[in-house]
Design a protein around this motif. Sequence first.
Motif, PDB file in Angstrom:
ATOM      1  N   VAL A 147      -6.367  -3.316   0.454  1.00 18.57           N
ATOM      2  CA  VAL A 147      -5.154  -3.987   0.794  1.00 18.57           C
ATOM      3  C   VAL A 147      -4.102  -2.857   0.839  1.00 18.57           C
ATOM      4  O   VAL A 147      -3.202  -3.190   1.391  1.00 18.57           O
ATOM      5  CB  VAL A 147      -4.845  -4.934  -0.296  1.00 18.57           C
ATOM      6  N   GLU A 148      -3.997  -1.891   0.139  1.00 18.72           N
ATOM      7  CA  GLU A 148      -2.840  -1.093  -0.117  1.00 18.72           C
ATOM      8  C   GLU A 148      -2.906  -0.302   1.072  1.00 18.72           C
ATOM      9  O   GLU A 148      -1.738  -0.192   1.846  1.00 18.72           O
ATOM     10  CB  GLU A 148      -3.062   0.044  -1.151  1.00 18.72           C
ATOM     11  N   GLU A 149      -4.042   0.051   1.642  1.00 20.00           N
ATOM     12  CA  GLU A 149      -3.829   0.927   2.906  1.00 20.00           C
ATOM     13  C   GLU A 149      -3.380   0.181   4.099  1.00 20.00           C
ATOM     14  O   GLU A 149      -2.713   0.545   4.821  1.00 20.00           O
ATOM     15  CB  GLU A 149      -5.214   1.432   3.173  1.00 20.00           C
ATOM     16  N   LEU A 150      -3.965  -1.231   4.284  1.00 12.03           N
ATOM     17  CA  LEU A 150      -3.579  -2.039   5.239  1.00 12.03           C
ATOM     18  C   LEU A 150      -1.973  -2.468   5.135  1.00 12.03           C
ATOM     19  O   LEU A 150      -1.361  -2.408   6.221  1.00 12.03           O
ATOM     20  CB  LEU A 150      -4.188  -3.280   5.373  1.00 12.03           C
ATOM     21  N   HIS A 151      -1.378  -2.645   4.115  1.00 17.16           N
ATOM     22  CA  HIS A 151      -0.019  -2.683   3.825  1.00 17.16           C
ATOM     23  C   HIS A 151       0.825  -1.740   4.284  1.00 17.16           C
ATOM     24  O   HIS A 151       1.832  -1.797   4.777  1.00 17.16           O
ATOM     25  CB  HIS A 151       0.397  -3.057   2.392  1.00 17.16           C
ATOM     26  N   ALA A 152       0.176  -0.377   4.054  1.00 12.44           N
ATOM     27  CA  ALA A 152       0.945   1.007   4.244  1.00 12.44           C
ATOM     28  C   ALA A 152       0.947   0.843   5.883  1.00 12.44           C
ATOM     29  O   ALA A 152       1.844   1.649   6.591  1.00 12.44           O
ATOM     30  CB  ALA A 152       0.148   2.133   3.670  1.00 12.44           C
ATOM     31  N   LYS A 153       0.023   0.400   6.529  1.00 18.77           N
ATOM     32  CA  LYS A 153      -0.133   0.315   8.030  1.00 18.77           C
ATOM     33  C   LYS A 153       0.900  -0.623   8.683  1.00 18.77           C
ATOM     34  O   LYS A 153       0.740  -0.750  10.006  1.00 18.77           O
ATOM     35  CB  LYS A 153      -1.528   0.332   8.562  1.00 18.77           C
ATOM     36  N   GLY A 154       1.482  -1.438   8.135  1.00 16.95           N
ATOM     37  CA  GLY A 154       2.311  -2.566   8.387  1.00 16.95           C
ATOM     38  C   GLY A 154       1.742  -3.877   8.511  1.00 16.95           C
ATOM     39  O   GLY A 154       2.377  -4.739   9.298  1.00 16.95           O
ATOM     40  N   HIS A 155       0.529  -4.039   8.066  1.00 18.77           N
ATOM     41  CA  HIS A 155      -0.097  -5.457   8.016  1.00 18.77           C
ATOM     42  C   HIS A 155       0.453  -6.575   7.258  1.00 18.77           C
ATOM     43  O   HIS A 155       0.551  -5.956   5.816  1.00 18.77           O
ATOM     44  CB  HIS A 155      -1.501  -5.325   7.957  1.00 18.77           C
ATOM     45  N   LYS A 156       0.550  -7.614   7.539  1.00 23.68           N
ATOM     46  CA  LYS A 156       1.109  -8.581   6.511  1.00 23.68           C
ATOM     47  C   LYS A 156      -0.107  -9.413   5.676  1.00 23.68           C
ATOM     48  O   LYS A 156      -1.079  -9.683   6.412  1.00 23.68           O
ATOM     49  CB  LYS A 156       1.707  -9.881   7.055  1.00 23.68           C
ATOM     50  N   MET A 157      -0.195  -9.133   4.327  1.00 25.64           N
ATOM     51  CA  MET A 157      -1.347  -9.514   3.532  1.00 25.64           C
ATOM     52  C   MET A 157      -1.302 -10.805   2.565  1.00 25.64           C
ATOM     53  O   MET A 157       0.004 -10.813   2.063  1.00 25.64           O
ATOM     54  CB  MET A 157      -1.645  -8.415   2.873  1.00 25.64           C
ATOM     55  N   THR A 158      -1.887 -11.770   2.686  1.00 23.72           N
ATOM     56  CA  THR A 158      -2.077 -12.693   1.765  1.00 23.72           C
ATOM     57  C   THR A 158      -3.194 -12.770   1.102  1.00 23.72           C
ATOM     58  O   THR A 158      -4.392 -12.791   1.718  1.00 23.72           O
ATOM     59  CB  THR A 158      -1.768 -14.113   2.592  1.00 23.72           C
ATOM     60  N   VAL A 159      -3.103 -12.963  -0.197  1.00 26.22           N
ATOM     61  CA  VAL A 159      -4.296 -13.085  -1.098  1.00 26.22           C
ATOM     62  C   VAL A 159      -4.408 -14.330  -1.953  1.00 26.22           C
ATOM     63  O   VAL A 159      -3.676 -14.805  -2.596  1.00 26.22           O
ATOM     64  CB  VAL A 159      -4.308 -11.772  -2.073  1.00 26.22           C
ATOM     65  N   ILE A 160      -5.773 -14.926  -1.753  1.00 23.79           N
ATOM     66  CA  ILE A 160      -5.959 -15.980  -2.414  1.00 23.79           C
ATOM     67  C   ILE A 160      -6.496 -15.677  -4.022  1.00 23.79           C
ATOM     68  O   ILE A 160      -7.504 -14.815  -4.124  1.00 23.79           O
ATOM     69  CB  ILE A 160      -6.947 -16.871  -2.024  1.00 23.79           C
ATOM     70  N   ARG A 161      -6.037 -16.083  -4.908  1.00 23.11           N
ATOM     71  CA  ARG A 161      -6.311 -15.897  -6.415  1.00 23.11           C
ATOM     72  C   ARG A 161      -6.330 -17.095  -7.303  1.00 23.11           C
ATOM     73  O   ARG A 161      -5.545 -17.709  -7.046  1.00 23.11           O
ATOM     74  CB  ARG A 161      -5.449 -14.686  -7.072  1.00 23.11           C
ATOM     75  N   PRO A 162      -7.113 -17.040  -8.356  1.00 17.79           N
ATOM     76  CA  PRO A 162      -7.501 -18.221  -9.314  1.00 17.79           C
ATOM     77  C   PRO A 162      -6.168 -17.942 -10.158  1.00 17.79           C
ATOM     78  O   PRO A 162      -5.755 -16.788 -10.571  1.00 17.79           O
ATOM     79  CB  PRO A 162      -8.566 -17.903  -9.926  1.00 17.79           C
TER      80      PRO A 162
END
Length: 525
Positions: free
Chosen positions: A42-57
């Motif tokens: 997730v950190e690497e993808l965010h650094a590449k400019g991707h928008k991240m959404t994470v599902i969590r309890p």
Amino acid sequence: MHHPFGVFFTLSLLFLVSPCSGGNILVYPVDGSHWINMKILVEELHAKGHKMTVIRPSNSWYIKENSPLYTSITIQIKEDFRDVFDLYLEEQIRVQREGASLLSFFRLNNQFLTMLTQAHELWCDIAKDIFENETLVKHLMDSKYDLVLADPVIGAGVILAKYLNVPLVLNVRWVTRGEGHFVLAPSPLSYIPVPGSGLTDKMDFIQRLKNIFFHSVLKFQENMVLPIYDEFCSKYIEGGCSIFSLLQQADIWLFRSDFVFDFPRPTMPNVVYIGGFQCKPAEPLPADLEKFVQSSGEHGVIIMSLGTMVKALPKDVTDEMAAVFSKMPQKVIWRHLGDRPSTLGNNTLIVDWMPQKDLLGHPQVKVFVAHGGTNGVQEAIYHGVPVLGIPLFFDQYDNLLRLQERGAGKIIELSDFSGHTFGEGLQKLLHNSSYRQNIQRLSRLHKDKPMPPMDQAIFWIEYVIRHKGARHLISEAYKMPWYSYHSLDVLLLLLAVLMVLLYSIYAVFRFLCCRRKRKTKPKQN
């Protein structure tokens, strides 16, 4: 240092591949050590400019609700799986210490099956909360994700990707039914050891018999656990589905292993091996820790950690460990969250947390005492530090066995643990240079690749986004019933034809013989 060809290859890819504008990625992770792996991606993808959404309890142990890396979708949940896991671990340790027997084997497997069933029921309930929330479902549909990045050790992520009709990438080593390869690739039991069997890829007849037995145990566990998702699939996926077929339809498998670590085996074109993707060169230690490490002089340092999930071993075990450590000339850094051992020596530093990667990369560190989790083993390989392993649960014994088979580590099981065996194991790894030489050879092999594992992982995620999937890499085997996959229907037809042919030949000969007898029979007066 990376190989010059690797740098050239990576730069070539950057120029030849069309750029991938920031994608919209939905992440469905699993908590605990699995999230630690996923977060690095997730950190690497965010650094590449991707928008991240994470599902969590809502009661997540490690997945934070607020993060600069991602937007979170929090699902309210009351039950806590940590309580179930702690009880399981406590009982596992107790039974293992009693020694190996047929009774202890069945008790351990029964406990594992109970824990696994409770875990999947909890995860399935979380997924139901998502699908029954119409507002949330509409939001997920309207978000038009380019890709779902899921951990397939639970079934909810792959079901959600199917429901949203979005390409699926798996961050994987384990799936709902065991080791990932057994779902996807041909897995001959003659030379591919089943997880938990304690076998290698070199098996005699008795060991192959044992391997088939363990495979049967895993199939039984699978048949007990996977039906938990059947009703869920039937309700939300048109025409129904099975977790098994959904896993086989995943576009790319980012597999947290490689063949420096694992035994050679058949694989598939959409499996990308990223073992050690989380490993990086060591950074300088904090000043106080560096001072302690340097004070070890020529004897060096031993580090010990049992990972993120294990707080402490039983008190008598930790006291024996501390007593052994106290008599050694080496300094010891020990990540330990339980009661302070009564036999602790002045040479041992107890810490709540330690920079494990940076310590493993320090030239003063001589031995890593570990439980055998995938991350720790791969970091030890990357930095070339021999491992004294004390496996506790899940895949840990199998991980450590792969090091032991290559002469890069040694295993002490809890049933054999004592101050004597622990001290003897440490002395072997410290003073027999072959252990360090062997693991440093594995380290050189691991690093000698045309493209670093993390770069490979990011490339294939962006590849799926660019091409809206990777269907051309997916085998059509998932559409085949099991009897067709193994060609049992063809075999039965051929056997039937052969039987008819043999019977026809028999009938012809019988007819001819009977006719001849009638002709030669003497006439009666």
